[in-house]
Design an enzyme around this catalytic site. Structure first.
Site, PDB file in Angstrom:
ATOM      1  CB  SER A 137      -7.630 -47.127 -84.080  1.00 50.38           C
ATOM      2  OG  SER A 137      -8.679 -48.032 -83.831  1.00 50.38           O
ATOM      3  CE1 TYR A 160     -11.148 -42.885 -84.513  1.00 48.84           C
ATOM      4  CE2 TYR A 160     -11.387 -45.277 -84.496  1.00 48.84           C
ATOM      5  CZ  TYR A 160     -10.812 -44.134 -83.995  1.00 48.84           C
ATOM      6  OH  TYR A 160      -9.889 -44.210 -82.976  1.00 48.84           O
ATOM      7  CE  LYS A 164      -7.586 -42.515 -84.815  1.00 47.63           C
ATOM      8  NZ  LYS A 164      -6.942 -41.449 -84.027  1.00 47.63           N
TER       9      LYS A 164
END
Length: 352
Positions: A137, A160, A164
């Site tokens: 991302s 989040y 990643k």
């Protein structure tokens, strides 16, 4: 590399990707928990592939399970091995992905995203599968950079994005530990929106969506009254934030390009941005949506959110030169296709 495992293959990006891969004669094993997605999406994928006269009856096998259970993943690899269609590579899309939810429920995000990936890699090694494309991302980049390339500074601001970064680090350490074996591509997505042009595949978020495009659709449909834009005093051409929006089908085609590139090279680990390289303000996105779909989107402004920035756009020079990635669909296409999806499926996949 023709037999692939797609984790999270029934989701927004996964379903569009499965269609692209089936049309290009890949054989797919899809593993999904279906917690945040619908089996109906894969039924639509099958129908669209057959409409294009692709015989996919034996090329799509679906497994239901939670990747935090290692046996679930092992069952897929064992099934493929016993049926003489060993898995050559993995596209790892499965994850929890709401920024807001990750802040509220960090344990869920760390537990799901990290443990699932650890289990996946362990089983891949067991079955001598050393090719992976990972769904990363652009949210991992530091937020004071306007135009970012793959060497730009990394500074995730929420759980989040942190998951990643950790998974990218995990994959790098595995690459280093198994010299001469792994081929790894981390694809750093910018802002995927839109839908398949047929109106049969699209984004079907569960609950109250945080992303801008599903909220635009909810306002256009009358489900909510106004679109709230966070900040009208950014140093941009109209005061709203600038982002890099990419059509979900262009994003899916980027995965195909990455796979084709992996087939040609020796073991290597790469980070590649997938965006368009074009910045669009939130207000511009709204106005284009209104114009191409002949609808009205009432807007209102709220104060800036912590962590937001004025501009974040991808430098996709590496994707162009390395994997021949040239996104072709416009903001107009994204808005038209996304609205067509909603008109055809006002309840999403729910009533199918």
């Amino acid at each position: 590399m023709k037999n692939l495992l797609i984790t999270g293959g029934s989701g927004f990006i996964g379903s569009h990707l499965c269609l692209i891969l089936l049309k290009n004669n890949y054989s797919l094993y899809v593993l999904d928990s279906f917690i945040n997605s619908s089996y109906e999406a894969l039924n639509r994928v099958k129908a669209l592939a057959k409409f294009d006269k692709k015989n996919i009856d034996n090329n799509l096998k679906v497994f239901v399970g939670d990747m935090r259970d290692k046996k679930t993943i092992d069952n897929v690899f064992r099934f493929a091995y016993e049926n003489n269609k060993r898995i050559d590579g993995v596209i790892h899309l499965a994850s929890l992905k709401s920024v807001k939810e990750s802040i509220e429920k960090p344990i869920d995000y760390w537990g799901n995203n990290i443990i699932s990936t650890l289990n996946l890699v362990e089983i891949m090694i067991k079955y001598n599968c050393f090719n992976i494309v990972f769904s990363s991302s652009a949210s991992i980049y530091q937020k004071d950079q306007k135009f970012v390339n793959e060497e730009s500074f990394i500074n995730p601001l929420h759980p989040y994005a942190e998951t990643k970064v950790i998974i990218e680090k995990l994959l790098k350490s595995i690459f280093n530990a198994y010299q001469g074996k792994w081929k790894i591509v981390n694809l750093r997505y910018f802002n995927p929106i839109g839908a398949h042009s047929s109106g049969q595949l699209g984004e079907d978020p569960k609950g109250d969506p945080n992303n801008i495009f599903p909220r635009i659709i909810k306002v256009a449909s009358g489900e909510i009254k106004k679109l709230y834009i966070f900040g009208n005093d950014w140093p941009t051409r109209d005061g709203s934030g600038i982002r890099d929006y990419i059509h979900v089908m262009d994003l899916a085609e980027g995965h195909l390009k990455a796979l084709e590139y992996l087939n040609l090279i020796e073991p290597k680990i790469l980070n590649i941005n997938l965006g368009t390289g074009i910045g669009t303000t939130v207000i511009e996105l709204v106005r284009v949506f209104e114009k191409v779909n002949n609808v009205k989107i009432p807007i209102a402004y709220e104060k800036r959110r912590n962590g937001d920035v004025s501009e974040l756009v991808a430098d996709i020079s590496l994707a162009k030169s390395l994997i021949n990635f040239f996104p072709s669909r416009s903001i107009q296409d994204m808005c038209k296709d996304g609205w067509k999806w909603y008109l055809n499926n006002p309840e999403g996949y729910e009533n199918n």
